[in-house]
Design a protein around this motif. Structure first.
Motif, mmCIF file in Angstrom:
data_model
loop_
_atom_site.group_PDB
_atom_site.id
_atom_site.type_symbol
_atom_site.label_atom_id
_atom_site.label_comp_id
_atom_site.label_asym_id
_atom_site.label_seq_id
_atom_site.Cartn_x
_atom_site.Cartn_y
_atom_site.Cartn_z
ATOM 1 N N ILE A 146 36.861 21.340 -7.095
ATOM 2 C CA ILE A 146 35.881 21.410 -6.730
ATOM 3 C C ILE A 146 35.957 20.384 -6.851
ATOM 4 C CG2 ILE A 146 34.226 20.590 -8.388
ATOM 5 C CD1 ILE A 146 34.642 22.523 -10.135
ATOM 6 N N LEU A 147 34.605 19.554 -5.469
ATOM 7 C CA LEU A 147 34.481 18.042 -4.817
ATOM 8 C C LEU A 147 33.011 17.584 -5.061
ATOM 9 C CD1 LEU A 147 35.024 19.516 -1.438
ATOM 10 C CD2 LEU A 147 36.690 17.865 -2.528
ATOM 11 N N GLU A 148 33.012 16.200 -5.953
ATOM 12 C CA GLU A 148 32.134 16.026 -6.286
ATOM 13 C C GLU A 148 31.423 14.870 -5.227
ATOM 14 O OE1 GLU A 148 29.664 16.071 -9.078
ATOM 15 O OE2 GLU A 148 31.727 17.267 -10.433
ATOM 16 N N MET A 149 30.725 15.139 -5.013
ATOM 17 C CA MET A 149 29.676 13.850 -3.940
ATOM 18 C C MET A 149 28.525 13.182 -4.293
ATOM 19 S SD MET A 149 29.009 16.365 -0.244
ATOM 20 C CE MET A 149 28.898 14.480 0.517
ATOM 21 N N SER B 153 21.078 15.525 -6.215
ATOM 22 C CA SER B 153 19.251 15.943 -4.786
ATOM 23 C C SER B 153 19.931 14.497 -4.043
ATOM 24 C CB SER B 153 18.622 15.958 -5.201
ATOM 25 O OG SER B 153 17.482 16.494 -4.033
ATOM 26 N N GLY B 154 19.779 14.961 -2.489
ATOM 27 C CA GLY B 154 19.542 14.279 -1.459
ATOM 28 C C GLY B 154 21.022 13.033 -1.611
ATOM 29 N N CYS B 155 22.397 13.148 -1.748
ATOM 30 C CA CYS B 155 23.756 13.155 -1.394
ATOM 31 C C CYS B 155 24.401 13.493 -0.821
ATOM 32 C CB CYS B 155 24.782 13.161 -2.960
ATOM 33 S SG CYS B 155 25.511 14.838 -3.161
ATOM 34 N N GLY B 156 24.223 14.332 -0.359
ATOM 35 C CA GLY B 156 24.667 14.916 1.460
ATOM 36 C C GLY B 156 25.458 16.058 1.243
ATOM 37 N N ILE C 108 31.511 23.062 -3.790
ATOM 38 C CA ILE C 108 30.481 21.058 -3.387
ATOM 39 C C ILE C 108 29.329 20.874 -4.632
ATOM 40 C CG2 ILE C 108 29.903 19.351 -2.186
ATOM 41 C CD1 ILE C 108 31.050 21.705 0.067
ATOM 42 N N PHE C 109 29.442 19.867 -5.467
ATOM 43 C CA PHE C 109 28.404 19.521 -6.551
ATOM 44 C C PHE C 109 28.108 18.138 -6.008
ATOM 45 C CE2 PHE C 109 28.635 23.242 -10.021
ATOM 46 C CZ PHE C 109 29.762 23.669 -9.455
ATOM 47 N N ASP D 160 25.437 9.734 -3.375
ATOM 48 C CA ASP D 160 26.199 8.682 -1.292
ATOM 49 C C ASP D 160 26.542 8.931 -0.448
ATOM 50 O OD1 ASP D 160 23.716 6.607 -1.820
ATOM 51 O OD2 ASP D 160 24.813 5.515 -2.773
ATOM 52 N N GLY D 161 26.350 10.054 -0.260
ATOM 53 C CA GLY D 161 27.529 10.185 1.077
ATOM 54 C C GLY D 161 28.459 10.388 1.044
ATOM 55 N N ARG D 162 29.143 10.798 0.156
ATOM 56 C CA ARG D 162 31.059 10.155 0.229
ATOM 57 C C ARG D 162 31.323 11.652 -1.067
ATOM 58 N NH1 ARG D 162 32.182 5.554 1.944
ATOM 59 N NH2 ARG D 162 29.921 4.164 1.683
ATOM 60 N N ILE D 163 32.266 11.928 -0.906
ATOM 61 C CA ILE D 163 33.524 12.903 -1.767
ATOM 62 C C ILE D 163 33.823 11.319 -3.141
ATOM 63 C CG2 ILE D 163 34.908 13.908 -2.798
ATOM 64 C CD1 ILE D 163 34.776 15.600 0.201
ATOM 65 N N VAL D 164 33.704 11.414 -3.736
ATOM 66 C CA VAL D 164 33.638 10.593 -5.406
ATOM 67 C C VAL D 164 34.979 11.227 -5.793
ATOM 68 C CG1 VAL D 164 31.193 9.243 -4.657
ATOM 69 C CG2 VAL D 164 32.033 10.996 -6.275
ATOM 70 N N ALA D 165 35.271 12.091 -6.282
ATOM 71 C CA ALA D 165 35.927 13.080 -7.211
ATOM 72 C C ALA D 165 36.116 14.389 -6.710
ATOM 73 C CB ALA D 165 35.541 13.288 -8.397
ATOM 74 N N GLU D 166 37.735 15.125 -7.540
ATOM 75 C CA GLU D 166 38.142 16.031 -6.807
ATOM 76 C C GLU D 166 38.386 16.810 -7.901
ATOM 77 O OE1 GLU D 166 39.721 16.114 -3.282
ATOM 78 O OE2 GLU D 166 41.191 18.300 -3.812
#
Ligand code: ATP
Ligand code: MG
Length: 239
Positions: free
Chosen positions: A221-224, A49-52, A45-46, A226-232
């Protein structure tokens, strides 16, 4: 509980976590995350900072009751585990945590820190110690087994914390920047131990990291942001 490979160990459905910030305004730390972690897989999980990322691990690890949505571990809805005591017990049996800080118990030796959860679960002391030393050995820390945390380096403490997380043979391992305090060889070693737990014990492993050097070890790999998963993506696959 031995999960079958390819079946979900952890399921999050539209999980949201809101915090009240210092100024009284609400912070949406997780804004509706849906995710399945499968038995035998290791997920990275990438994100900034602060993205959740930590909040996601806290919700997945049942340390934080989500404000909305549902969490299910090995088929059991977290909402069905009613009391704090039952939840603590459930976590101790099924989940291994590695936090950003090692948080070892200062009066116990490294081996005792690793063995503690096993002893609480009724494993005979001699067997618990044997398994603790074996786990420490896999992380090249067995020579420090009799030392207390204060006399260990930061990296050694972190490796003890990893061994502790794996002691109870968890079905779910959640690690928050476990290699931040380690040099690259030992960082890789920790990631390899985590991956072998996924492969050999069919655990699901989720690792929050900023370290691009171990990307090849992840299945997904999950990219987060702003509190969401935005890419995988899958390492090696086209982004
Ligand atoms: N207990 C809390 N109370 C209020 N706000 C919080 C709390 N914990 C986290 N937050 C806020 O929620 C958001 C997500 O925080 P989180 O710790 O999950 O980020 P992170 O991705 O792990 O960051 P980092 O990479 O710096 O560790 C941030 O805006 C943070 O300030
Ligand atoms: Mg964090």
């Amino acid at each position: 509980m031995t999960p079958q490979p390819g079946t979900p160990v952890l399921s999050l459905r539209d999980v949201g976590v809101r915090y009240r910030g210092g100024d009284g305004a609400m912070v949406e730390a997780l804004a509706g995350v849906t995710l399945d972690l499968m038995a035998g897989e290791m997920v990275g999980i990438f994100g900034p900072s602060g993205c959740g990322k930590t909040t996601l691990l806290m919700a997945a690890g049942l340390l934080e009751r989500p404000t909305s949505g549902a969490v299910q571990l090995a088929g059991i809805p977290a909402a069905a585990v009613a009391t704090e005591a039952a939840l603590r017990d459930f976590r101790r049996r099924h989940i291994g945590f590695v936090f950003q800080k090692p948080n070892l118990i200062p009066v116990l030796t490294a081996a005792e820190n690793v063995a503690l959860a096993m002893v609480i679960d009724g494993v005979p002391a001699a067997e618990a110690e044997r398994r603790a030393i074996a786990l420490l050995a896999a992380l090249e820390a067995a020579h420090r087994a009799g030392n207390r945390p204060a006399s260990l380096s930061g990296g050694e403490q972190q490796r003890v914390a990893v061994a502790r997380a794996l002691a109870n043979d968890p079905v779910l391992v959640l690690a928050d920047e476990p290699t931040a305090a380690l040099d690259s060889r030992r960082g890789r070693q920790v990631m390899e131990v985590l991956r072998s737990i996924a492969r050999e014990r069919h655990a699901a492993v989720a690792v929050v990291t900023h370290d691009p050097r171990s990307i090849d070890l992840f299945d997904r790999i999950l990219e987060m942001d702003d509190g969401r998963i935005v890419a995988e993506r899958r390492p090696g696959a086209q982004a």
